[in-house]
Structures are given as structure tokens and as C-alpha cells.
Design a protein around this motif. Structure first.
Motif, PDB file in Angstrom:
ATOM      1  N   ARG A  66       0.823  -1.217   0.000  1.00 41.00           N
ATOM      2  CA  ARG A  66       0.000   0.000   0.000  1.00 41.00           C
ATOM      3  C   ARG A  66       0.853   1.262   0.000  1.00 41.00           C
ATOM      4  NH1 ARG A  66      -4.899  -1.242   4.264  1.00 41.00           N
ATOM      5  NH2 ARG A  66      -5.861  -2.901   3.072  1.00 41.00           N
ATOM      6  N   SER A  67       1.930   1.247  -0.776  1.00 39.54           N
ATOM      7  CA  SER A  67       2.877   2.358  -0.762  1.00 39.54           C
ATOM      8  C   SER A  67       3.357   2.676  -2.165  1.00 39.54           C
ATOM      9  CB  SER A  67       4.081   1.994   0.110  1.00 39.54           C
ATOM     10  OG  SER A  67       5.034   3.024   0.074  1.00 39.54           O
ATOM     11  N   LYS A  68       3.801   3.909  -2.338  1.00 39.06           N
ATOM     12  CA  LYS A  68       4.415   4.283  -3.614  1.00 39.06           C
ATOM     13  C   LYS A  68       5.928   4.105  -3.577  1.00 39.06           C
ATOM     14  CE  LYS A  68       4.514   9.207  -2.484  1.00 39.06           C
ATOM     15  NZ  LYS A  68       4.072  10.532  -2.878  1.00 39.06           N
ATOM     16  N   TRP A  69       6.490   3.770  -2.405  1.00 43.77           N
ATOM     17  CA  TRP A  69       7.924   3.615  -2.243  1.00 43.77           C
ATOM     18  C   TRP A  69       8.307   2.138  -2.180  1.00 43.77           C
ATOM     19  CZ3 TRP A  69       5.687   7.255   1.363  1.00 43.77           C
ATOM     20  CH2 TRP A  69       5.839   8.576   0.939  1.00 43.77           C
ATOM     21  N   THR A  70       9.550   1.877  -2.539  1.00 41.26           N
ATOM     22  CA  THR A  70      10.048   0.501  -2.434  1.00 41.26           C
ATOM     23  C   THR A  70      10.377   0.211  -0.967  1.00 41.26           C
ATOM     24  OG1 THR A  70      12.362   1.139  -2.730  1.00 41.26           O
ATOM     25  CG2 THR A  70      11.094   0.616  -4.745  1.00 41.26           C
ATOM     26  N   ASN A  71      10.552  -1.052  -0.682  1.00 36.05           N
ATOM     27  CA  ASN A  71      10.900  -1.445   0.690  1.00 36.05           C
ATOM     28  C   ASN A  71      12.224  -0.827   1.123  1.00 36.05           C
ATOM     29  OD1 ASN A  71       8.645  -3.114   1.364  1.00 36.05           O
ATOM     30  ND2 ASN A  71       9.432  -4.598  -0.107  1.00 36.05           N
ATOM     31  N   VAL A  72      13.208  -0.794   0.229  1.00 36.58           N
ATOM     32  CA  VAL A  72      14.495  -0.204   0.604  1.00 36.58           C
ATOM     33  C   VAL A  72      14.344   1.297   0.851  1.00 36.58           C
ATOM     34  CG1 VAL A  72      15.497   0.308  -1.689  1.00 36.58           C
ATOM     35  CG2 VAL A  72      16.979  -0.384   0.209  1.00 36.58           C
ATOM     36  N   GLU A  73      13.469   1.960   0.113  1.00 38.91           N
ATOM     37  CA  GLU A  73      13.227   3.387   0.369  1.00 38.91           C
ATOM     38  C   GLU A  73      12.584   3.585   1.746  1.00 38.91           C
ATOM     39  OE1 GLU A  73      12.655   5.282  -4.077  1.00 38.91           O
ATOM     40  OE2 GLU A  73      11.018   4.064  -3.251  1.00 38.91           O
ATOM     41  N   HIS A  74      11.689   2.697   2.116  1.00 42.64           N
ATOM     42  CA  HIS A  74      11.099   2.753   3.465  1.00 42.64           C
ATOM     43  C   HIS A  74      12.182   2.573   4.528  1.00 42.64           C
ATOM     44  CE1 HIS A  74       6.755   3.072   3.182  1.00 42.64           C
ATOM     45  NE2 HIS A  74       6.824   2.345   2.088  1.00 42.64           N
ATOM     46  N   ILE A  75      13.046   1.605   4.314  1.00 46.24           N
ATOM     47  CA  ILE A  75      14.099   1.327   5.296  1.00 46.24           C
ATOM     48  C   ILE A  75      15.032   2.527   5.434  1.00 46.24           C
ATOM     49  CG2 ILE A  75      16.128  -0.108   5.747  1.00 46.24           C
ATOM     50  CD1 ILE A  75      14.445  -2.435   4.422  1.00 46.24           C
ATOM     51  N   PHE A  76      15.456   3.106   4.311  1.00 49.34           N
ATOM     52  CA  PHE A  76      16.316   4.290   4.380  1.00 49.34           C
ATOM     53  C   PHE A  76      15.575   5.466   5.012  1.00 49.34           C
ATOM     54  CE2 PHE A  76      19.084   2.322   1.094  1.00 49.34           C
ATOM     55  CZ  PHE A  76      20.278   2.458   1.780  1.00 49.34           C
ATOM     56  N   GLY A  77      14.292   5.590   4.736  1.00 49.51           N
ATOM     57  CA  GLY A  77      13.500   6.656   5.341  1.00 49.51           C
ATOM     58  C   GLY A  77      13.405   6.513   6.855  1.00 49.51           C
ATOM     59  N   ILE A  78      13.192   5.283   7.312  1.00 54.55           N
ATOM     60  CA  ILE A  78      13.120   5.020   8.763  1.00 54.55           C
ATOM     61  C   ILE A  78      14.464   5.348   9.409  1.00 54.55           C
ATOM     62  CG2 ILE A  78      12.911   3.199  10.497  1.00 54.55           C
ATOM     63  CD1 ILE A  78      10.900   1.849   8.478  1.00 54.55           C
ATOM     64  N   ALA A  79      15.559   4.904   8.781  1.00 57.70           N
ATOM     65  CA  ALA A  79      16.891   5.165   9.334  1.00 57.70           C
ATOM     66  C   ALA A  79      17.177   6.670   9.373  1.00 57.70           C
ATOM     67  CB  ALA A  79      17.952   4.437   8.517  1.00 57.70           C
ATOM     68  N   SER A  80      16.803   7.378   8.318  1.00 56.37           N
ATOM     69  CA  SER A  80      17.023   8.831   8.278  1.00 56.37           C
ATOM     70  C   SER A  80      16.218   9.531   9.359  1.00 56.37           C
ATOM     71  CB  SER A  80      16.636   9.385   6.905  1.00 56.37           C
ATOM     72  OG  SER A  80      17.445   8.824   5.902  1.00 56.37           O
ATOM     73  N   HIS A  81      14.992   9.095   9.549  1.00 57.06           N
ATOM     74  CA  HIS A  81      14.133   9.670  10.581  1.00 57.06           C
ATOM     75  C   HIS A  81      14.735   9.455  11.968  1.00 57.06           C
ATOM     76  CE1 HIS A  81      10.183  10.914  12.167  1.00 57.06           C
ATOM     77  NE2 HIS A  81      10.429  10.039  13.130  1.00 57.06           N
ATOM     78  N   ASP A  82      15.217   8.251  12.217  1.00 64.31           N
ATOM     79  CA  ASP A  82      15.847   7.959  13.511  1.00 64.31           C
ATOM     80  C   ASP A  82      17.106   8.797  13.724  1.00 64.31           C
ATOM     81  OD1 ASP A  82      13.854   6.171  14.040  1.00 64.31           O
ATOM     82  OD2 ASP A  82      15.108   4.381  13.890  1.00 64.31           O
TER      83      ASP A  82
END
Length: 101
Positions: A66-82
Motif C-alpha cells: 500500500r505504498s508508492k515507495w520501495t521497501n528499501v526506500e522505506h528502510i532508508f526513510g526510517i533510518a534517516s528519521h531515527d
């Protein structure tokens, strides 16, 4: 608002504390409340690390559930947010030390 976890395609997985974006602070912040919050953060971080470790390389390039982003983009986004929040914490610690001088 509880949001489903796009990495795991499971709508039942949500942050276990109400107000995940703006949680209420304890009436009396104390060592016990701090200990509970840091334990919750550690548990959630451990769950995230285990979920990411289970990804096969071929899954990383796929679009998230249910996303427009790839799984790796989600992972990098989570890491950047943290990392952003880790920087905020370091800044607050430095400001606190400076104000106590």
C-alpha cells in the motif's frame, strides 16, 4: 493515529502506545516513566531490525505494501528519521550542559 506497518504488509501491526506521533507525557516525569519509554523504544527498534533482517534482496526493490515507495526506500526513510531524532537528542543534551554551567 495508528498506522499499519508497510514493510510487513500487516494492518494489525501498530505502535503500541496511543498518540504514536505526539504521545502524552507522563503527569510526573520520573525515572520510572523514562525507563518504560526507553524500554518501549528498544523493543520497537529490535522488532524493526528483525523485520528488516528477514528481507530477501529481491524484496528490497519491490514496492512496499500500500505504498508508492520501495521497501528499501522505506528502510532508508526510517533510518534517516531515527538519525534526525538522534541529532535532536544530542543537541538538547549539549544545550542542557551549556545552561547548567
Amino acid at each position: 493515529m495508528h498506522r499499519p506497518a508497510p514493510l510487513l504488509a500487516d494492518p494489525t501491526i501498530t505502535f503500541p502506545r496511543r498518540g504514536s506521533n505526539w504521545p502524552r507525557l507522563p503527569e510526573q516525569p520520573d525515572a520510572a516513566a523514562w525507563k518504560r519509554d526507553t524500554a518501549l523504544l528498544k523493543r520497537e527498534h529490535d522488532l524493526l531490525r528483525r523485520a528488516i533482517a528477514r528481507f530477501r534482496p529481491t524484496q528490497l526493490a519491490r514496492r512496499g505494501w500500500r505504498s508508492k515507495w520501495t521497501n528499501v526506500e522505506h528502510i532508508f526513510g526510517i533510518a534517516s528519521h531515527d538519525l534526525y531524532h538522534a541529532g535532536q537528542i544530542q543537541l538538547l543534551k549539549r544545550l542542557s550542559r551549556a545552561s547548567n554551567r
